[in-house]
Design a protein around this motif. Structure first.
Motif, PDB file in Angstrom:
ATOM      1  N   ARG A   4       0.828  -1.208   0.000  1.00  0.00           N
ATOM      2  CA  ARG A   4       0.000   0.000   0.000  1.00  0.00           C
ATOM      3  C   ARG A   4       0.861   1.257   0.000  1.00  0.00           C
ATOM      4  NH1 ARG A   4      -5.305  -0.742   0.362  1.00  0.00           N
ATOM      5  NH2 ARG A   4      -5.521   1.502   0.617  1.00  0.00           N
ATOM      6  N   GLN A 201       0.374 -14.129   0.876  1.00  0.00           N
ATOM      7  CA  GLN A 201      -0.889 -14.245   1.602  1.00  0.00           C
ATOM      8  C   GLN A 201      -0.880 -13.348   2.836  1.00  0.00           C
ATOM      9  OE1 GLN A 201      -3.808 -16.086   0.687  1.00  0.00           O
ATOM     10  NE2 GLN A 201      -4.427 -14.573   2.204  1.00  0.00           N
ATOM     11  N   ALA A 204      -1.608  -9.909   1.700  1.00  0.00           N
ATOM     12  CA  ALA A 204      -3.039  -9.752   1.402  1.00  0.00           C
ATOM     13  C   ALA A 204      -3.846  -9.599   2.684  1.00  0.00           C
ATOM     14  CB  ALA A 204      -3.533 -10.946   0.596  1.00  0.00           C
ATOM     15  N   ASP A 205      -3.500 -10.373   3.717  1.00  0.00           N
ATOM     16  CA  ASP A 205      -4.219 -10.272   4.987  1.00  0.00           C
ATOM     17  C   ASP A 205      -4.001  -8.911   5.636  1.00  0.00           C
ATOM     18  OD1 ASP A 205      -5.440 -12.698   4.910  1.00  0.00           O
ATOM     19  OD2 ASP A 205      -4.088 -13.708   6.304  1.00  0.00           O
ATOM     20  N   ILE A 207      -3.251  -6.060   4.096  1.00  0.00           N
ATOM     21  CA  ILE A 207      -3.947  -5.041   3.307  1.00  0.00           C
ATOM     22  C   ILE A 207      -5.449  -5.100   3.547  1.00  0.00           C
ATOM     23  CG2 ILE A 207      -4.496  -4.314   0.940  1.00  0.00           C
ATOM     24  CD1 ILE A 207      -1.669  -5.259   0.163  1.00  0.00           C
ATOM     25  N   ASP A 208      -5.972  -6.327   3.745  1.00  0.00           N
ATOM     26  CA  ASP A 208      -7.398  -6.500   3.981  1.00  0.00           C
ATOM     27  C   ASP A 208      -7.791  -6.152   5.417  1.00  0.00           C
ATOM     28  OD1 ASP A 208     -10.036  -7.316   3.223  1.00  0.00           O
ATOM     29  OD2 ASP A 208      -9.724  -9.199   4.293  1.00  0.00           O
ATOM     30  N   GLY A 209      -6.793  -5.964   6.279  1.00  0.00           N
ATOM     31  CA  GLY A 209      -7.090  -5.700   7.677  1.00  0.00           C
ATOM     32  C   GLY A 209      -6.467  -4.427   8.193  1.00  0.00           C
ATOM     33  N   ALA A 212      -5.414  -1.318   5.929  1.00  0.00           N
ATOM     34  CA  ALA A 212      -6.394  -0.881   4.929  1.00  0.00           C
ATOM     35  C   ALA A 212      -6.425   0.632   4.772  1.00  0.00           C
ATOM     36  CB  ALA A 212      -7.779  -1.400   5.304  1.00  0.00           C
ATOM     37  N   HIS A 233      -2.081  -8.833  13.534  1.00  0.00           N
ATOM     38  CA  HIS A 233      -2.066 -10.006  12.661  1.00  0.00           C
ATOM     39  C   HIS A 233      -1.749 -11.259  13.464  1.00  0.00           C
ATOM     40  CE1 HIS A 233      -1.219 -12.427   9.041  1.00  0.00           C
ATOM     41  NE2 HIS A 233      -0.207 -12.909   9.737  1.00  0.00           N
ATOM     42  N   ARG A 251      -7.591 -17.617   7.055  1.00  0.00           N
ATOM     43  CA  ARG A 251      -7.212 -16.236   6.763  1.00  0.00           C
ATOM     44  C   ARG A 251      -7.682 -15.315   7.886  1.00  0.00           C
ATOM     45  NH1 ARG A 251      -8.295 -13.982   0.910  1.00  0.00           N
ATOM     46  NH2 ARG A 251      -7.194 -12.304   1.994  1.00  0.00           N
ATOM     47  N   ALA A 253      -9.424 -12.570   7.761  1.00  0.00           N
ATOM     48  CA  ALA A 253     -10.829 -12.178   7.669  1.00  0.00           C
ATOM     49  C   ALA A 253     -11.740 -13.264   8.232  1.00  0.00           C
ATOM     50  CB  ALA A 253     -11.192 -11.883   6.215  1.00  0.00           C
ATOM     51  N   ARG A 257     -14.234 -12.834  11.449  1.00  0.00           N
ATOM     52  CA  ARG A 257     -15.667 -13.057  11.261  1.00  0.00           C
ATOM     53  C   ARG A 257     -16.210 -14.146  12.178  1.00  0.00           C
ATOM     54  NH1 ARG A 257     -15.305 -14.191   6.456  1.00  0.00           N
ATOM     55  NH2 ARG A 257     -15.558 -16.452   6.501  1.00  0.00           N
TER      56      ARG A 257
END
Length: 304
Positions: A4, A201, A204-205, A207-209, A212, A233, A251, A253, A257
């Motif tokens: 990012r 991976q 990606a985790d 960036i998704d968390g 962000a 993380h 993952r 996310a 969840r």
């Protein structure tokens, strides 16, 4: 590497039984190349792994951006093995040509239970062949030459026109060299090196968390947030390991969840007595109960 827009060095630790955790981070200013500061960063992370009790063989897996004499020297100085994707410079290409000229029975076929994506070919690969030779790297640097294994994986280059009557006259290959001093057998060493792709991976985790909403305009704020991102993380990863085999590799996310965003109703009885009312048919109730029991002491027994 860039995450990012942040120029960071990121070290992860992975095992076969759990998803990788972030072992260390470092934010760098400007448009620094990937290898700048990598040698000192490797020394720090090897020391952190040893301090955490890792007494087994440590293998530092790296991509071609870290193929350099200083980084490999840092691994050897601290009793760690290295496994790095070799750059296709003229010397490496010459060594690959020598391997390609050997007899066909010197190549060992390897099958992938789950196909891997080949970015150069732009498709999925389910099989390949590997061979190895001895190779001395960094001979132009005084006192820095390193002799180790050069493992080469070759993947058949498919002809996109084959279905139109333009079948190939002979097979052509793509070559992927690995420079390593791994003590393991050929196929195992090659497979372990491919595991370094789990880093993508992790990116990606992140960036998704927690990353962000970065970057900000302040270097100090970005550095602090990067450290907090590593913590946020790792904590769900530790939670997943206490929960179930599925959540140990899930993952970020999925962990947020299913284990953190709890659909519970909170009730208070008396002074300081809090009760969580969880859904009766909640599919992850046993997993959540496992981690709750592992992190909380049982309530004191009361006389009848």
């Amino acid at each position: 590497m860039l995450i990012r827009g942040l120029n960071v060095l990121l070290a992860t630790v992975s095992t076969p039984l759990a998803a990788p955790i972030v072992a260390g981070t470092r934010l760098r200013g400007g448009s620094a190349g990937s290898a700048r500061g990598a040698a000192s960063f490797v020394r720090e992370q090897i020391g952190a792994a040893r301090d955490a009790g890792a007494g087994a063989t440590l293998i530092v897996r790296m991509d071609s951006a870290f193929y350099g004499a200083q980084v490999i020297a840092a691994c050897r100085e601290h009793d760690a093995r290295f496994s790095v994707t070799a750059k296709l410079d003229p010397k490496v290409k010459e060594a690959i040509a020598a391997i390609a000229a050997i007899a066909e029975d010197a190549w060992t076929p390897i099958k992938y239970p789950r196909a891997i994506f080949d970015p150069q070919a732009g498709g999925w690969v389910s099989d390949a062949e590997v061979a190895e030779t001895r190779y001395t790297a960094f001979t132009s640097k005084t006192g820095k030459a390193v002799t180790a294994r050069l493992i080469v994986r070759r993947v058949k280059r498919l002809n996109p026109q084959a279905g139109r009557g333009q079948d190939e006259l002979f097979a052509s290959w793509r070559y992927y060299p690995i420079f390593t001093d791994s003590p393991y057998a050929l196929l195992q060493a090659e497979e372990q090196h491919r595991d370094h792709a789990v880093q993508e991976q992790v990116n990606a985790d992140l960036i998704d968390g927690p990353l962000a909403h970065l970057p900000s305009g302040s270097f100090a704020a970005n550095a602090a947030w990067l450290t907090l991102a590593a913590l946020t993380h790792n904590l769900p990863r530790a939670t997943g390991c206490l929960t179930s085999a599925f959540h140990a590799k899930a993952r970020g996310a999925t962990l947020r969840r299913q284990l953190i965003a709890i659909p519970a109703r909170i009730a208070r009885h008396g002074r300081g007595h809090v009760v969580f009312h969880l859904p009766e048919h909640w599919p992850w109730r046993h997993a959540w109960t496992n981690v709750f029991a592992a992190t909380h002491h049982p309530p004191p027994a009361h006389a009848a």
